[in-house]
Design an enzyme around this catalytic site. Structure first.
Site, short mmCIF file in Angstrom:
data_model
loop_
_atom_site.label_atom_id
_atom_site.label_comp_id
_atom_site.label_asym_id
_atom_site.label_seq_id
_atom_site.Cartn_x
_atom_site.Cartn_y
_atom_site.Cartn_z
N GLU A 179 0.84 -1.21 0.00
CA GLU A 179 0.00 0.00 0.00
C GLU A 179 0.87 1.26 0.00
O GLU A 179 0.53 2.27 -0.61
CB GLU A 179 -0.89 -0.03 1.24
CG GLU A 179 -2.15 0.75 1.07
CD GLU A 179 -3.01 0.76 2.32
OE1 GLU A 179 -2.55 0.30 3.40
OE2 GLU A 179 -4.14 1.25 2.23
N GLY A 229 7.77 -10.66 1.81
CA GLY A 229 7.34 -9.80 2.91
C GLY A 229 7.71 -10.40 4.24
O GLY A 229 8.65 -11.20 4.34
N GLY A 230 6.97 -10.02 5.26
CA GLY A 230 7.31 -10.45 6.62
C GLY A 230 6.94 -11.91 6.89
O GLY A 230 6.05 -12.47 6.23
N CYS A 285 15.89 -7.32 3.43
CA CYS A 285 15.73 -8.63 4.07
C CYS A 285 17.07 -9.27 4.35
O CYS A 285 17.24 -10.01 5.31
CB CYS A 285 14.89 -9.53 3.18
SG CYS A 285 15.54 -9.66 1.50
N GLU A 386 14.02 -9.46 13.82
CA GLU A 386 14.35 -8.63 12.65
C GLU A 386 13.91 -7.20 12.93
O GLU A 386 12.77 -6.96 13.32
CB GLU A 386 13.63 -9.16 11.41
CG GLU A 386 14.04 -8.40 10.16
CD GLU A 386 13.23 -8.77 8.92
OE1 GLU A 386 12.02 -8.99 9.03
OE2 GLU A 386 13.83 -8.82 7.84
P1 NAP Z 1 4.42 -7.39 5.04
O1 NAP Z 1 3.70 -6.54 6.01
O2 NAP Z 1 4.40 -8.86 5.22
O3 NAP Z 1 3.83 -6.98 3.60
C1 NAP Z 1 4.29 -7.55 2.40
C2 NAP Z 1 3.16 -7.54 1.40
O4 NAP Z 1 2.11 -8.41 1.87
C3 NAP Z 1 2.50 -6.17 1.24
O5 NAP Z 1 2.06 -6.00 -0.08
C4 NAP Z 1 1.32 -6.27 2.19
O6 NAP Z 1 0.31 -5.35 1.89
C5 NAP Z 1 0.89 -7.69 1.94
N1 NAP Z 1 0.06 -8.30 2.99
C6 NAP Z 1 -0.06 -7.94 4.28
N2 NAP Z 1 -0.95 -8.75 4.91
C7 NAP Z 1 -1.38 -9.64 4.00
C8 NAP Z 1 -2.30 -10.73 4.02
N3 NAP Z 1 -2.98 -11.07 5.13
N4 NAP Z 1 -2.51 -11.43 2.89
C9 NAP Z 1 -1.85 -11.12 1.76
N5 NAP Z 1 -0.98 -10.09 1.67
C10 NAP Z 1 -0.74 -9.36 2.77
O7 NAP Z 1 5.95 -6.98 4.94
P2 NAP Z 1 6.55 -5.52 4.82
O8 NAP Z 1 6.56 -4.89 6.15
O9 NAP Z 1 5.88 -4.80 3.70
O10 NAP Z 1 8.02 -5.85 4.34
C11 NAP Z 1 9.06 -6.08 5.20
C12 NAP Z 1 9.34 -7.56 5.35
O11 NAP Z 1 9.59 -8.11 4.06
C13 NAP Z 1 10.58 -7.82 6.16
O12 NAP Z 1 10.35 -8.89 7.05
C14 NAP Z 1 11.60 -8.22 5.11
O13 NAP Z 1 12.65 -9.02 5.59
C15 NAP Z 1 10.75 -8.93 4.13
N6 NAP Z 1 11.41 -8.99 2.81
C16 NAP Z 1 11.89 -10.19 2.39
C17 NAP Z 1 12.57 -10.27 1.18
C18 NAP Z 1 13.10 -11.59 0.69
O14 NAP Z 1 13.36 -11.70 -0.52
N7 NAP Z 1 13.30 -12.58 1.53
C19 NAP Z 1 12.75 -9.13 0.39
C20 NAP Z 1 12.24 -7.92 0.87
C21 NAP Z 1 11.56 -7.86 2.08
P3 NAP Z 1 0.25 -3.89 2.60
O15 NAP Z 1 1.63 -3.46 2.88
O16 NAP Z 1 -0.43 -3.07 1.61
O17 NAP Z 1 -0.55 -4.09 3.85
#
Ligand code: NAP
Length: 491
Positions: A179, A229-230, A285, A386
């Site tokens: 978002e 994501g997380g 990440c 993290e």
């Molecule tokens: P996040 O809160 O998990 O969000 C990631 C994506 O998932 C966003 O588009 C989010 O939408 C969406 N989302 C949230 N709740 C969801 C649900 N119930 N069902 C489906 N989609 C949902 O993570 P973030 O805070 O944006 O990103 C940080 C995290 O990403 C960190 O933990 C980081 O380590 C990890 N990451 C991992 C990598 C990798 O390659 N391993 C790379 C980059 C980041 P909204 O944001 O619109 O709510």
């Protein structure tokens, strides 16, 4: 809200305003609005997925010969390159990363499309050794509608990493960007359309993850979710996937160990450790956020590291010289501040940072100083959780056994770094450390040709690499009877 016009989103190939809530994306350096849109409603999600399914079945995209799909993907790469500077500037505004970094992310997105175009037209299916009077083959089919859910930290690169192989495989793709950073996914969808990807094959549905992302994941027509994501969101998606028996790939969080051995080249190690944790303001990440330094070297090393960390150029993302821009949101900065307090309450001592920078430049943005904490142990929460920000925890180690025990003592296992001149130690530790990616005498370098993913709470499945396309396909075995006579059993 500002009076910027509301941006249309891509619902099943149709560009129009979503039927959901209005939201704005803010420039993290100033808090100014850079884009406004209306999220899709749940009815829009339904429509986009149904149209994606229709486009998959009727547009001819899946039936194109691989070299024909590859030609379209090459055009996508070309258009990204032609628009590189405006895209890099847009990404700077969307997520506040320094311009030098967003330029590199745009170049990497173009390279990703180029790589998967090449992988698409050279992908081979196999004739396997037959055990009877039949020919046996292993072939791959596109899945249908697949979803790409991405975080806010490297939008165009993460989206390209999912979109390019999914399209190369012949699928229709529904992209759900974070978002906070929807703008680059919308631009990529426009580029795909211009390059010749049929209408409806790419949709972009920005909106709250817990509503829109959830609805996409649960939809019966969605055959695969590729999520970055997380970890807690990833586990939630995995539970839904289990009910649907749907394959997923989950690229999740990390708390990666960087290990500096006694014989390391200090100039290389200091720069590598700094880059590993503080580039992207630590919002990465794979950030090397747990540092282990050989005890004999610890004092000298930490002095050099601290001096360089304190001198990092934190500031305006538009300035080419800036090394660290602001954090993504005010709320995220508060979360980082509370982690630093947690570290201090666990007995940590600040070597540098631990506060917001001062001065007029920093007043409106979500800036935070590069921070190094020491005096904690690997069991402390500050070393286990993290933080996803510019906070490094540093610890001395006594021998290789103790080093490996601590480096591997984490729920995460995404990446690791080793700094040493001893090639045998590099090999031993490189093989023994539990992580999806290990860097030796370098850190945070990537090739799209090399698989990427995590172990344990850092994820499931792999992205990138030539086999990246097959992750978005179903494997099928075919037996082709060549017997001159009817099967004997029924005689
Ligand atoms: P996040 O809160 O998990 O969000 C990631 C994506 O998932 C966003 O588009 C989010 O939408 C969406 N989302 C949230 N709740 C969801 C649900 N119930 N069902 C489906 N989609 C949902 O993570 P973030 O805070 O944006 O990103 C940080 C995290 O990403 C960190 O933990 C980081 O380590 C990890 N990451 C991992 C990598 C990798 O390659 N391993 C790379 C980059 C980041 P909204 O944001 O619109 O709510």
């Amino acid at each position: 809200m500002s009076n910027l016009e509301l941006l249309p989103i891509n619902i099943g190939g149709e560009w129009r305003l979503g039927g959901g809530d209005e939201s704005a994306t803010l420039y993290p350096a100033t808090g100014e609005v850079v884009g406004r849109l209306r999220a899709p409603s749940l009815a829009d999600v339904q429509e986009a997925i149904e149209k994606a399914d229709h486009a998959f079945r009727t547009s001819g995209w899946a039936q194109k010969k691989p070299h024909e799909r590859a030609a379209v993907l090459h055009r996508v790469a070309q258009l990204i390159r032609e628009r590189a500077e405006p895209l890099a500037q847009l990404q700077r505004l969307d997520n506040g990363k320094p311009i030098s970094e967003t330029r590199a992310l745009v170049a990497s997105a173009a390279g990703t499309f180029q790589f998967f175009a090449a992988a698409c037209e050279t992908m081979e299916e196999t004739i396997t050794p037959s055990r009877g009077d039949f020919m046996t083959m292993s072939v791959y089919e596109p899945m249908g509608v697949v979803a790409a859910i991405t975080p806010w930290n490297s939008p165009i690169a993460s989206e390209a990493q999912k979109l390019a192989p999914a399209l190369a495989a012949g699928n229709a793709v529904v992209v759900k960007p974070a978002e906070a950073t929807p703008l680059l996914a919308l631009e990529l969808a426009k580029i795909c359309e211009e390059a010749g990807v049929p209408k409806g094959i790419v949709s972009v549905l920005p909106g709250r993850g817990s509503v829109i992302g959830d609805a996409i994941t649960k939809h019966p027509l969605v055959k695969r979710v590729s999520f970055t994501g997380g970890t807690s969101t990833g586990k939630h998606i995995a539970r839904i996937a289990a009910d649907k028996m749907m394959p997923v790939s989950l690229e999740l969080g990390g708390k990666s160990a960087t290990m500096v051995l006694e014989d390391a080249d200090l100039d290389h190690a200091v720069n590598g450790v700094l880059y590993g944790i503080f580039s992207s303001s630590g919002e990465s990440c794979i950030a090397g956020s747990r540092l282990f330094v050989a005890r004999k070297l610890y004092g000298d090393f930490m002095e050099r590291l601290t001096a360089k960390a304190a001198a990092l150029r934190v500031g305006d993302p538009a300035d080419e010289r800036t090394q660290m821009g602001p954090l993504i949101t005010a709320k995220h900065r508060e979360s980082i501040e509370s982690y630093v307090q947690l570290g201090l309450s666990e007995g940590g001592r600040l070597r540098t940072g631990g506060h917001r920078p001062e001065g007029a430049l920093y007043e409106r943005g979500y800036y935070y100083r590069p921070t190094i904490l020491e005096g904690v142990t690997n069991n402390d929460q500050i070393c286990q959780q993290e933080i996803f920000g510019p906070v490094l925890v540093a610890m001395p180690f006594d021998d290789e056994e103790a080093l490996l025990e601590q480096a591997n003592d984490s729920v995460y296992a995404l990446a690791a770094g080793i700094w040493t001149r001893d090639y045998k130690a590099a090999w031993r530790i490189g093989r023994a450390v539990q992580a999806g990616t290990v860097w030796i005498n370098t850190y945070k370098q990537f090739s799209i040709s090399t698989p990427f993913g995590g172990w344990r709470d850092s994820g499931l499945g792999r992205e990138k690499g030539r086999l990246g396309i097959q992750q978005y396909m179903e494997q099928k075995s075919m037996y082709w009877g060549l017997n001159e006579h009817p099967l004997a059993w029924a005689n």
